[in-house]
Design a protein around this motif. Sequence first.
Motif, PDB file in Angstrom:
ATOM      1  N   ASN A 166       6.043 -22.002 -36.578  1.00 14.96           N
ATOM      2  CA  ASN A 166       6.212 -22.400 -35.180  1.00 14.96           C
ATOM      3  C   ASN A 166       5.273 -21.655 -34.246  1.00 14.96           C
ATOM      4  O   ASN A 166       4.905 -22.166 -33.181  1.00 14.96           O
ATOM      5  CB  ASN A 166       7.651 -22.141 -34.715  1.00 14.96           C
ATOM      6  N   TYR A 167       4.892 -20.435 -34.627  1.00 17.01           N
ATOM      7  CA  TYR A 167       4.064 -19.615 -33.753  1.00 17.01           C
ATOM      8  C   TYR A 167       2.596 -19.574 -34.170  1.00 17.01           C
ATOM      9  O   TYR A 167       1.728 -19.312 -33.338  1.00 17.01           O
ATOM     10  CB  TYR A 167       4.633 -18.189 -33.679  1.00 17.01           C
ATOM     11  N   ILE A 168       2.311 -19.828 -35.452  1.00 15.68           N
ATOM     12  CA  ILE A 168       0.913 -19.858 -35.883  1.00 15.68           C
ATOM     13  C   ILE A 168       0.205 -21.101 -35.354  1.00 15.68           C
ATOM     14  O   ILE A 168      -0.901 -21.025 -34.798  1.00 15.68           O
ATOM     15  CB  ILE A 168       0.805 -19.821 -37.427  1.00 15.68           C
ATOM     16  N   LEU A 169       0.836 -22.252 -35.511  1.00 15.06           N
ATOM     17  CA  LEU A 169       0.169 -23.511 -35.157  1.00 15.06           C
ATOM     18  C   LEU A 169      -0.190 -23.622 -33.671  1.00 15.06           C
ATOM     19  O   LEU A 169      -1.277 -24.108 -33.342  1.00 15.06           O
ATOM     20  CB  LEU A 169       1.022 -24.704 -35.593  1.00 15.06           C
ATOM     21  N   PRO A 170       0.664 -23.181 -32.726  1.00 18.84           N
ATOM     22  CA  PRO A 170       0.249 -23.232 -31.320  1.00 18.84           C
ATOM     23  C   PRO A 170      -0.999 -22.395 -31.024  1.00 18.84           C
ATOM     24  O   PRO A 170      -1.802 -22.748 -30.161  1.00 18.84           O
ATOM     25  CB  PRO A 170       1.470 -22.693 -30.566  1.00 18.84           C
ATOM     26  N   VAL A 171      -1.168 -21.266 -31.748  1.00 19.75           N
ATOM     27  CA  VAL A 171      -2.378 -20.453 -31.568  1.00 19.75           C
ATOM     28  C   VAL A 171      -3.600 -21.252 -32.033  1.00 19.75           C
ATOM     29  O   VAL A 171      -4.645 -21.264 -31.373  1.00 19.75           O
ATOM     30  CB  VAL A 171      -2.276 -19.121 -32.342  1.00 19.75           C
ATOM     31  N   VAL A 172      -3.466 -21.946 -33.170  1.00 14.91           N
ATOM     32  CA  VAL A 172      -4.563 -22.782 -33.665  1.00 14.91           C
ATOM     33  C   VAL A 172      -4.845 -23.912 -32.683  1.00 14.91           C
ATOM     34  O   VAL A 172      -6.000 -24.268 -32.438  1.00 14.91           O
ATOM     35  CB  VAL A 172      -4.226 -23.347 -35.070  1.00 14.91           C
ATOM     36  N   THR A 173      -3.791 -24.469 -32.091  1.00 16.68           N
ATOM     37  CA  THR A 173      -3.969 -25.502 -31.062  1.00 16.68           C
ATOM     38  C   THR A 173      -4.830 -24.971 -29.924  1.00 16.68           C
ATOM     39  O   THR A 173      -5.763 -25.634 -29.460  1.00 16.68           O
ATOM     40  CB  THR A 173      -2.605 -25.948 -30.490  1.00 16.68           C
ATOM     41  N   ASN A 174      -4.514 -23.757 -29.472  1.00 20.53           N
ATOM     42  CA  ASN A 174      -5.275 -23.159 -28.372  1.00 20.53           C
ATOM     43  C   ASN A 174      -6.745 -22.973 -28.744  1.00 20.53           C
ATOM     44  O   ASN A 174      -7.644 -23.229 -27.935  1.00 20.53           O
ATOM     45  CB  ASN A 174      -4.669 -21.808 -27.991  1.00 20.53           C
ATOM     46  N   VAL A 175      -6.993 -22.527 -29.966  1.00 20.09           N
ATOM     47  CA  VAL A 175      -8.365 -22.277 -30.413  1.00 20.09           C
ATOM     48  C   VAL A 175      -9.169 -23.577 -30.454  1.00 20.09           C
ATOM     49  O   VAL A 175     -10.364 -23.588 -30.152  1.00 20.09           O
ATOM     50  CB  VAL A 175      -8.361 -21.596 -31.799  1.00 20.09           C
ATOM     51  N   THR A 176      -8.512 -24.684 -30.815  1.00 20.44           N
ATOM     52  CA  THR A 176      -9.233 -25.965 -30.900  1.00 20.44           C
ATOM     53  C   THR A 176      -9.488 -26.605 -29.540  1.00 20.44           C
ATOM     54  O   THR A 176     -10.011 -27.715 -29.460  1.00 20.44           O
ATOM     55  CB  THR A 176      -8.484 -26.964 -31.805  1.00 20.44           C
ATOM     56  N   GLN A 177      -9.151 -25.889 -28.467  1.00 18.15           N
ATOM     57  CA  GLN A 177      -9.567 -26.342 -27.132  1.00 18.15           C
ATOM     58  C   GLN A 177     -11.082 -26.232 -26.988  1.00 18.15           C
ATOM     59  O   GLN A 177     -11.680 -26.942 -26.185  1.00 18.15           O
ATOM     60  CB  GLN A 177      -8.945 -25.457 -26.051  1.00 18.15           C
ATOM     61  N   ILE A 178     -11.680 -25.281 -27.709  1.00 16.23           N
ATOM     62  CA  ILE A 178     -13.119 -25.048 -27.578  1.00 16.23           C
ATOM     63  C   ILE A 178     -13.836 -25.565 -28.819  1.00 16.23           C
ATOM     64  O   ILE A 178     -13.264 -25.636 -29.903  1.00 16.23           O
ATOM     65  CB  ILE A 178     -13.431 -23.547 -27.345  1.00 16.23           C
ATOM     66  N   GLN A 179     -15.112 -25.904 -28.662  1.00 11.00           N
ATOM     67  CA  GLN A 179     -15.848 -26.526 -29.758  1.00 11.00           C
ATOM     68  C   GLN A 179     -15.971 -25.612 -30.971  1.00 11.00           C
ATOM     69  O   GLN A 179     -15.878 -26.067 -32.112  1.00 11.00           O
ATOM     70  CB  GLN A 179     -17.243 -26.955 -29.279  1.00 11.00           C
ATOM     71  N   ASP A 180     -16.164 -24.320 -30.742  1.00  8.89           N
ATOM     72  CA  ASP A 180     -16.248 -23.377 -31.874  1.00  8.89           C
ATOM     73  C   ASP A 180     -14.977 -23.421 -32.715  1.00  8.89           C
ATOM     74  O   ASP A 180     -15.019 -23.346 -33.940  1.00  8.89           O
ATOM     75  CB  ASP A 180     -16.483 -21.949 -31.368  1.00  8.89           C
ATOM     76  N   GLY A 181     -13.842 -23.532 -32.035  1.00 10.04           N
ATOM     77  CA  GLY A 181     -12.568 -23.600 -32.746  1.00 10.04           C
ATOM     78  C   GLY A 181     -12.429 -24.888 -33.531  1.00 10.04           C
ATOM     79  O   GLY A 181     -11.956 -24.887 -34.679  1.00 10.04           O
ATOM     80  N   ARG A 182     -12.852 -25.992 -32.925  1.00 16.11           N
ATOM     81  CA  ARG A 182     -12.791 -27.280 -33.630  1.00 16.11           C
ATOM     82  C   ARG A 182     -13.713 -27.272 -34.843  1.00 16.11           C
ATOM     83  O   ARG A 182     -13.356 -27.757 -35.920  1.00 16.11           O
ATOM     84  CB  ARG A 182     -13.159 -28.421 -32.673  1.00 16.11           C
ATOM     85  N   ASP A 183     -14.908 -26.705 -34.663  1.00 11.66           N
ATOM     86  CA  ASP A 183     -15.864 -26.637 -35.781  1.00 11.66           C
ATOM     87  C   ASP A 183     -15.273 -25.850 -36.957  1.00 11.66           C
ATOM     88  O   ASP A 183     -15.458 -26.222 -38.115  1.00 11.66           O
ATOM     89  CB  ASP A 183     -17.171 -25.966 -35.328  1.00 11.66           C
TER      90      ASP A 183
END
Length: 373
Positions: free
Chosen positions: A162-179
């Motif tokens: 429940n707490y790991i995935l929201p952090v990953v969601t936040n990271v994928t806001q930026i292109q580096d995170g999506r990449d």
Amino acid sequence: MDLEDVEEIVDFLKESRYDIRAEACKHVMNLTGSETGISTLLLSDKDVCSLLLRLLGDAEVVSTSATKALVNLTTHPRAQMTLVAKQSFWSSILELVLTAESEKNPEHSRVCLMLLNNMTTTEDGAARLMNGRLGEKYKGHDVKRLLELFLTRKEEDEKTLNYILPVVTNVTQIQDGRDLVLSNDFLFFRRILWSLSSKNEKIRKATIEIVRNCCFSKTHHKSLVRETQVVERILLPLIGPEKFDDVDEEDLEGLPELLKQRVEDEDLEREPVDSIRQDIIDSLLLLTDTKYGREALRLKKAYEVLKVYHCEEEVEETSELVFKVVERLLADEDPTEEELEEENKQIAELLNTSNVVPENKEENEKEVVYEID
């Protein structure tokens, strides 16, 4: 409690005696349980955020209280700005989350993940997490470790997921995170996709937000739709118990096996959460921004699934998004980039959010922010 009293308590955070530090930290944590308390602490000249940061490596009782206090303080932008530029913060919090010590005290590890989530709701915070403990030269290293932590967690360990995935969601806001999430032949992305079928609503919500964010990356669309089951996996929750009687059998030829099994199972229910269904449709809409995405949706019978689903959708905004997807799929000619951009702006206005933006801009997702009572 007035400012003078609060500052006196904050000063005790620097005490050499463990019992005094522990008691002071507990008082500060209690103060952060109210907006008034947070405001008073942040008005102080004592830099309470930095003092609490120093205590993250203290004894367990002190460290846990300090972390909980920081979770509440970082609901305020001023506290976020104070900590985001401090390398010591990222080193300390990631050490607590990613080392073996987190296994010994999973509850504290989850509080640390809550703090990490709050600190990455901004673009600056997400970028700093990408740099992690080792700096820009090793960009993404700690996020990969976080993803590996997710991969090794069983579905039963819902609290941590429940707490790991929201952090990953936040990271994928930026292109580096999506990449990063889309790297390694989509290894991380494929595993994340599976969580769309989780029984846990929070996990499904965070998962579709990650998928949706990744669909903003148009440069990945060609390989994304060809090398993963992204289309099938996000169409799957839209299929309910309704019969496909109004759809010609000929039109259903070529329906992916995953979807065919779902159609034939009359006991399965459609995704019940309105916001998750809307994010699913938004993801499909983003895929229609490219020729590769539109072709994949047509090939995998998205129109036929949406035709049945649309009749059952009761949320007007989501229903209108479905119509937009169908409109693009049935168009005789593919729209130009300019037409897509203009239509995306209209859709954003419809949703009264920045959900759909041109690729050269970053997404402004409505983030989950945690507080501890």
